[in-house]
Motif scaffolding. Structure first.
Motif, PDB file in Angstrom:
ATOM      1  N   VAL A 250       0.833  -1.203   0.000  1.00 51.80           N
ATOM      2  CA  VAL A 250       0.000   0.000   0.000  1.00 51.80           C
ATOM      3  C   VAL A 250       0.867   1.253   0.000  1.00 51.80           C
ATOM      4  CG1 VAL A 250      -1.595   1.371   1.405  1.00 51.80           C
ATOM      5  CG2 VAL A 250      -2.024  -1.064   1.055  1.00 51.80           C
ATOM      6  N   PHE A 251       1.969   1.230   0.747  1.00 48.39           N
ATOM      7  CA  PHE A 251       2.795   2.434   0.797  1.00 48.39           C
ATOM      8  C   PHE A 251       3.474   2.701  -0.543  1.00 48.39           C
ATOM      9  CE2 PHE A 251       6.667   4.902   2.043  1.00 48.39           C
ATOM     10  CZ  PHE A 251       5.985   6.062   2.388  1.00 48.39           C
ATOM     11  N   GLN A 252       3.780   1.666  -1.296  1.00 52.40           N
ATOM     12  CA  GLN A 252       4.319   1.907  -2.641  1.00 52.40           C
ATOM     13  C   GLN A 252       3.280   2.627  -3.495  1.00 52.40           C
ATOM     14  OE1 GLN A 252       5.658  -1.531  -4.841  1.00 52.40           O
ATOM     15  NE2 GLN A 252       6.948  -0.273  -6.152  1.00 52.40           N
ATOM     16  N   LEU A 253       2.012   2.228  -3.355  1.00 54.77           N
ATOM     17  CA  LEU A 253       0.940   2.938  -4.046  1.00 54.77           C
ATOM     18  C   LEU A 253       0.883   4.387  -3.590  1.00 54.77           C
ATOM     19  CD1 LEU A 253      -1.619   3.000  -5.854  1.00 54.77           C
ATOM     20  CD2 LEU A 253      -2.909   2.308  -3.812  1.00 54.77           C
ATOM     21  N   VAL A 254       1.023   4.601  -2.283  1.00 44.98           N
ATOM     22  CA  VAL A 254       1.034   5.972  -1.746  1.00 44.98           C
ATOM     23  C   VAL A 254       2.125   6.797  -2.410  1.00 44.98           C
ATOM     24  CG1 VAL A 254       1.487   7.340   0.335  1.00 44.98           C
ATOM     25  CG2 VAL A 254       0.005   5.324   0.464  1.00 44.98           C
ATOM     26  N   GLU A 255       3.308   6.225  -2.551  1.00 44.55           N
ATOM     27  CA  GLU A 255       4.403   6.929  -3.217  1.00 44.55           C
ATOM     28  C   GLU A 255       4.094   7.172  -4.698  1.00 44.55           C
ATOM     29  OE1 GLU A 255       8.445   5.698  -0.961  1.00 44.55           O
ATOM     30  OE2 GLU A 255       7.402   4.043  -1.950  1.00 44.55           O
ATOM     31  N   ASP A 256       3.492   6.189  -5.353  1.00 46.91           N
ATOM     32  CA  ASP A 256       3.124   6.333  -6.767  1.00 46.91           C
ATOM     33  C   ASP A 256       2.205   7.528  -6.995  1.00 46.91           C
ATOM     34  OD1 ASP A 256       4.511   4.040  -7.532  1.00 46.91           O
ATOM     35  OD2 ASP A 256       2.744   2.738  -7.410  1.00 46.91           O
ATOM     36  N   LEU A 257       1.239   7.700  -6.113  1.00 49.86           N
ATOM     37  CA  LEU A 257       0.212   8.720  -6.317  1.00 49.86           C
ATOM     38  C   LEU A 257       0.785  10.133  -6.352  1.00 49.86           C
ATOM     39  CD1 LEU A 257      -2.593   7.195  -4.067  1.00 49.86           C
ATOM     40  CD2 LEU A 257      -2.670   7.446  -6.550  1.00 49.86           C
ATOM     41  N   ARG A 258       1.945  10.311  -5.780  1.00 49.35           N
ATOM     42  CA  ARG A 258       2.606  11.630  -5.834  1.00 49.35           C
ATOM     43  C   ARG A 258       2.833  12.081  -7.271  1.00 49.35           C
ATOM     44  NH1 ARG A 258       7.967  13.252  -6.459  1.00 49.35           N
ATOM     45  NH2 ARG A 258       8.681  11.091  -6.434  1.00 49.35           N
TER      46      ARG A 258
END
Length: 313
Positions: A250-258
């Motif tokens: 999930v945190f990789q997705l969080v980083e992606d959304l940036r």
């Protein structure tokens, strides 16, 4: 039978036998949320594995309450709500940019997305185009039929008023995130490059420091967005999801959304995510480390550091 029927009162008794503390509110929650969704979905961090091996049934760690499981359940639901909104915003951006860049490249052709010559000529990208075009043709064909129950008014209007011409930016409203992701992957190098440059320009527009976004990055980012968005849409367990690869979190997705949303919305999203984790830490302090680890974080401090870094970008 795989699972015989069990009344709510019996469900509570079973939880008690397995070492889980319950209270007067437990039946109320089970009646509304369901035993399977709450207990089977969120019991793993609270297991006493050694006791379970001895008894050959689920056993919970001493002091664990049903409210602990429910706190994790509610956290995960709110996490899905939060990420669904952000992935929907990122989906809209991909649809807008793909529509603009593809149509600009094929401006003088009616429904150019139905022409295989306007996609990649070889390789996996071409193969995706071959599979995608019939799906686009089917959408148009169904919406020509006045008896089609799910006929979209915006498609009907184009088909009837403009002699069957449906601009891509109109058709995109009826495409799933999986279909627009395939559409992007099926493009040739020129359109893919233009799409990547558009994302780069949008990023620079809302950040102090620009960052080049490549088409290869977008492939990876939107695959993860697609997978996580589908998890959210189908109300599946999210915090510990690792689609395709244990290292995808999930945190990789969080980083992606940036890279695919504007800075103001992204920072608001990060603050809301931080609030969810801080509240969960208050509710189940002994298990926040487990939850963070499953999400791809060492602890809540890592997210807070990421927020500070994102503000400076």
């Amino acid at each position: 039978m795989y699972r015989p029927f069990m009344a709510v009162e019996s469900q509570v008794q079973q939880l008690n036998r397995r070492g889980l503390q319950t209270d007067m509110r437990t039946p109320w929650i089970l009646e509304r949320e369901g035993y399977y969704s709450v207990v089977n979905g969120y019991k793993d961090p609270f297991f006493d594995k050694e006791a379970g091996k001895r008894t050959h049934e689920d056993r919970y760690l001493t002091g664990t309450s049903f409210n602990d499981l429910y706190a994790l359940f509610v956290f995960d639901r709110n996490l899905r709500f939060l990420l669904f909104r952000m992935t929907t915003l990122s989906e809209a951006i991909l649809k807008t940019i793909c529509s603009y860049e593809f149509t600009k490249e094929n401006a003088n052709e009616k429904n150019p997305y139905l022409n295989i010559a306007n996609y990649a000529e070889t390789g996996k990208a071409h193969d995706k185009a071959v599979l995608l075009i019939p799906k686009l043709e089917k959408i148009i064909s169904l919406n020509r039929n006045p008896r089609f129950p799910d006929r979209k008014e915006y498609l009907r209007h184009c088909l009837e008023e403009y002699e069957g011409e449906v601009p891509l930016w109109v058709l995109c409203n009826d495409l799933t995130i999986g279909q627009i992701y395939w559409f992007f992957q099926a493009q040739g190098s020129v359109v893919r490059g233009n799409i990547a440059r558009s994302f780069t320009a949008l990023y620079k527009d809302s950040h102090r420091h620009g960052e080049e976004i490549t088409s290869i990055q977008l492939d990876k980012i939107y695959r993860r967005i697609k997978d996580f968005r589908n998890i959210c849409a189908h109300d599946e367990r999210l915090y510990c999801a690792h689609p395709h690869d244990r290292n995808i979190t999930v945190f990789q997705l969080v980083e992606d959304l940036r890279l695919v949303t504007d800075k103001k919305r992204y920072l608001e999203f990060l603050q809301q995510l931080e609030s969810l984790l801080v509240n969960l830490e208050k509710d189940i302090p002994d298990y926040i480390g487990y939850v963070c680890c499953e999400m791809g974080l060492q602890n809540v401090d890592v997210l807070q550091t990421w927020i500070q870094t994102s503000r400076k970008l």
